[in-house]
Design a protein around this motif. Structure first.
Motif, mmCIF file in Angstrom:
data_model
loop_
_atom_site.group_PDB
_atom_site.id
_atom_site.type_symbol
_atom_site.label_atom_id
_atom_site.label_comp_id
_atom_site.label_asym_id
_atom_site.label_seq_id
_atom_site.Cartn_x
_atom_site.Cartn_y
_atom_site.Cartn_z
ATOM 1 N N LEU A 159 0.724 -19.023 -13.344
ATOM 2 C CA LEU A 159 1.490 -19.264 -11.959
ATOM 3 C C LEU A 159 2.536 -18.272 -11.966
ATOM 4 N N ARG A 160 3.112 -18.454 -13.068
ATOM 5 C CA ARG A 160 4.571 -17.745 -12.908
ATOM 6 C C ARG A 160 4.319 -16.254 -13.012
ATOM 7 N N VAL A 161 3.216 -15.735 -13.863
ATOM 8 C CA VAL A 161 2.803 -14.423 -13.635
ATOM 9 C C VAL A 161 2.396 -13.979 -12.205
ATOM 10 N N ARG A 162 1.396 -14.921 -11.515
ATOM 11 C CA ARG A 162 1.070 -14.546 -10.092
ATOM 12 C C ARG A 162 2.353 -14.572 -9.096
ATOM 13 N N ARG A 163 3.235 -15.603 -9.356
ATOM 14 C CA ARG A 163 4.306 -15.663 -8.665
ATOM 15 C C ARG A 163 5.252 -14.204 -8.677
ATOM 16 N N ALA A 164 5.427 -13.914 -9.921
ATOM 17 C CA ALA A 164 6.079 -12.654 -10.282
ATOM 18 C C ALA A 164 5.487 -11.296 -9.482
ATOM 19 N N TYR A 165 4.142 -11.432 -9.723
ATOM 20 C CA TYR A 165 3.327 -10.141 -9.026
ATOM 21 C C TYR A 165 3.469 -10.393 -7.491
ATOM 22 N N THR A 166 3.363 -11.529 -6.885
ATOM 23 C CA THR A 166 3.465 -11.718 -5.515
ATOM 24 C C THR A 166 5.120 -11.191 -5.043
ATOM 25 N N ARG A 167 6.073 -11.528 -5.780
ATOM 26 C CA ARG A 167 7.526 -11.233 -5.551
ATOM 27 C C ARG A 167 7.535 -9.546 -5.764
ATOM 28 N N LEU A 169 5.127 -7.256 -5.006
ATOM 29 C CA LEU A 169 4.529 -6.815 -3.957
ATOM 30 C C LEU A 169 5.686 -7.297 -2.690
ATOM 31 N N GLU A 170 6.130 -8.282 -2.463
ATOM 32 C CA GLU A 170 6.931 -8.531 -1.380
ATOM 33 C C GLU A 170 7.950 -7.494 -1.393
ATOM 34 N N ASP A 171 8.588 -7.174 -2.673
ATOM 35 C CA ASP A 171 9.750 -6.303 -2.580
ATOM 36 C C ASP A 171 9.636 -4.784 -2.496
ATOM 37 N N ARG A 172 8.337 -4.537 -2.827
ATOM 38 C CA ARG A 172 7.628 -3.145 -2.518
ATOM 39 C C ARG A 172 7.289 -3.002 -0.970
ATOM 40 N N ALA A 173 6.860 -4.263 -0.409
ATOM 41 C CA ALA A 173 6.852 -3.922 1.220
ATOM 42 C C ALA A 173 7.925 -3.700 1.646
ATOM 43 N N VAL A 174 9.084 -4.547 1.283
ATOM 44 C CA VAL A 174 10.381 -4.320 2.012
ATOM 45 C C VAL A 174 11.046 -3.025 1.877
ATOM 46 N N GLU A 175 10.483 -2.362 0.756
ATOM 47 C CA GLU A 175 11.179 -1.232 0.301
ATOM 48 C C GLU A 175 10.342 -0.025 1.047
ATOM 49 N N LEU A 176 9.129 -0.380 1.241
ATOM 50 C CA LEU A 176 8.468 0.883 2.111
ATOM 51 C C LEU A 176 8.719 0.498 3.650
ATOM 52 N N GLU A 177 9.058 -0.731 4.144
ATOM 53 C CA GLU A 177 9.590 -0.760 5.599
ATOM 54 C C GLU A 177 10.981 -0.230 5.699
ATOM 55 N N ARG A 178 11.916 -0.366 4.725
ATOM 56 C CA ARG A 178 13.194 0.258 4.832
ATOM 57 C C ARG A 178 12.713 1.638 4.727
ATOM 58 N N GLU A 179 11.969 2.234 3.954
ATOM 59 C CA GLU A 179 11.944 3.874 3.884
ATOM 60 C C GLU A 179 11.254 4.141 5.428
ATOM 61 N N ARG A 180 10.355 3.199 6.033
ATOM 62 C CA ARG A 180 9.842 3.716 7.234
ATOM 63 C C ARG A 180 10.744 3.757 8.377
ATOM 64 N N GLU A 181 11.745 2.913 8.365
ATOM 65 C CA GLU A 181 12.652 2.469 9.507
ATOM 66 C C GLU A 181 13.849 3.835 9.196
ATOM 67 N N GLU A 182 13.975 4.150 7.945
ATOM 68 C CA GLU A 182 14.881 5.365 7.817
ATOM 69 C C GLU A 182 14.216 6.714 8.187
ATOM 70 N N LYS A 183 12.983 6.785 7.873
ATOM 71 C CA LYS A 183 12.351 7.931 8.320
ATOM 72 C C LYS A 183 12.236 8.132 9.922
#
Length: 214
Positions: A159-167, A169-183
């Motif tokens: 469960l800890r590994v899956r939670r870390a992986y999900t986190r 993915l969420e951080d990556r999604a936020v980063e991609l959204e930030r890059e999209r907004e900047e572009k």
């Protein structure tokens, strides 16, 4: 003309599962069950046993805030409970929950250390039980207990590994959204600059024409 009366709407975003309340309820339930099951298991309720029963279960209310400390408190309480000769077959639920919480929320290195310490505590507890009674049946019970704790560790670690992986993915999604907004903002800025240059060229052209005509 009648004014329509607005019906207040419930904000569903504010309704969520509060895990802290759930842990408190779990701790209170486990403490209550420990006292209810103490009599059928022939446990003499004196100040020492009462204190140790409380320390085995009530700290579960803080299991997510400090998993390692809760495990140490609960594990020490049940080990001392066994060494003092309180024979209770229902004891151990608190340390089981605390052990699972450590595996699910602590880094693997700390969880492994906690597993080794817990295994030592289990051996001490069963050795104390065996000293008070014959060894008949304790081998199978020790094996079942070890397997159940091992399974709890594996489930919690997974469960800890899956939670870390999900986190991640969420951080990556936020980063991609930030890059999209900047572009997007950069594209808007470039478009405005282009329009401004075209307007400047058009105005300059008309001014030049007017000067020539004049």
């Amino acid at each position: 003309m009648q004014r329509a009366v607005g019906i207040p709407r419930v904000n569903l975003d504010r309704i969520h599962w509060n895990q802290d309340y759930a842990d408190v309820a779990l701790a209170v339930t486990m403490t209550s069950l420990a006292f209810v099951l103490a009599r059928p298991n022939h446990v003499h309720l004196d100040p020492v046993s009462i204190t140790l029963l409380i320390l085995q279960t009530l700290p579960i209310a803080w299991r997510r805030r400090n998993p390692m400390r809760v495990l140490y408190v609960v594990g020490s309480a049940i080990t001392l409970y066994s060494l003092l000769g309180y024979h209770d077959s229902s004891a151990g639920a608190g340390v089981f929950v605390a052990f699972y919480t450590v595996a699910a929320h602590e880094p693997r290195r700390r969880a492994t250390i906690a597993a080794a310490i817990t295994a030592g505590g289990i051996l001490v507890s069963f050795a104390a039980y065996a000293a008070l009674d014959s060894l008949t049946g304790w081998t199978a019970s020790l094996t079942a207990t070890s397997l159940s704790f091992g399974l709890a560790w594996l489930i919690g670690d997974n469960l800890r590994v899956r939670r870390a992986y999900t986190r991640q993915l969420e951080d990556r999604a936020v980063e991609l959204e930030r890059e999209r907004e900047e572009k997007a903002a950069q594209a808007v800025t470039e478009e405005r600059a282009r329009i401004a240059r075209e307007l400047h060229d058009v105005v300059a052209h008309y001014v030049s024409v007017m000067v020539v005509q004049a």
